[in-house]
Scaffold this active site. Structure first.
Site, mmCIF file in Angstrom:
data_model
loop_
_atom_site.group_PDB
_atom_site.id
_atom_site.type_symbol
_atom_site.label_atom_id
_atom_site.label_comp_id
_atom_site.label_asym_id
_atom_site.label_seq_id
_atom_site.Cartn_x
_atom_site.Cartn_y
_atom_site.Cartn_z
ATOM 1 C CG HIS A 100 -0.073 -0.430 2.422
ATOM 2 N ND1 HIS A 100 -0.037 -1.558 2.663
ATOM 3 C CD2 HIS A 100 0.050 0.408 3.428
ATOM 4 C CE1 HIS A 100 0.458 -1.505 4.633
ATOM 5 N NE2 HIS A 100 0.878 -0.341 4.715
ATOM 6 C CG HIS A 102 1.139 5.107 4.255
ATOM 7 N ND1 HIS A 102 -0.204 4.804 5.766
ATOM 8 C CD2 HIS A 102 1.494 4.035 4.296
ATOM 9 C CE1 HIS A 102 0.282 4.055 6.136
ATOM 10 N NE2 HIS A 102 1.166 3.224 5.867
#
Ligand code: AMP
Length: 114
Positions: A100, A102
């Protein structure tokens, strides 16, 4: 499919505040925000961490994730200054082993990070 909490969000087994979705990418608000805007951008395909990135397999989805980050930064009006972060491994601060990015913004970012 998949073992992490993010797989459950992709499969809509767990609710999330989704802000962007395409065939390959999903983005939702972080449950424990570290800035006024804190969004998690993930590939729907399970890639545990950035170390598992393979140029031939994953270039397109990683580009789509970055494109989504830019779109969201514009939408959330933080495109004058924001931060993209990828944590990798325990020592890198990674807690969820589904790749992922951020997207953080809406406040002054400091360097170096803790
Ligand atoms: P990292 O430490 O880089 O692996 O980041 C994982 C992030 O996922 C943390 O910022 C968590 O707050 C966030 N997170 C964990 N569970 C959820 C959830 N169910 N919905 C939204 N964000 C989550």
């Amino acid at each position: 499919m998949g073992n992490t909490i993010f797989s459950k969000i992709i499969d809509k087994e767990i609710k999330a505040d989704i802000v962007f979705e395409s065939d390959k990418v999903l983005a939702f608000r972080d449950i424990n925000p570290q800035a006024p805007v804190h969004i998690i951008i993930i590939p729907k395909e399970e890639i545990p961490r950035i170390n598992n990135f393979e140029m031939t397999k994953h270039s397109e989805v990683l580009c789509e994730m970055i494109d989504a980050a830019n779109k969201l930064a514009r939408e959330m009006k933080i495109d004058d200054g924001f931060r993209l972060v990828i944590n990798s491994g325990d020592k890198g601060g990674q807690t969820v082993y589904h790749l992922h990015i951020h997207l953080l913004g809406g406040r002054q970012m400091n360097w170096p990070p803790g």
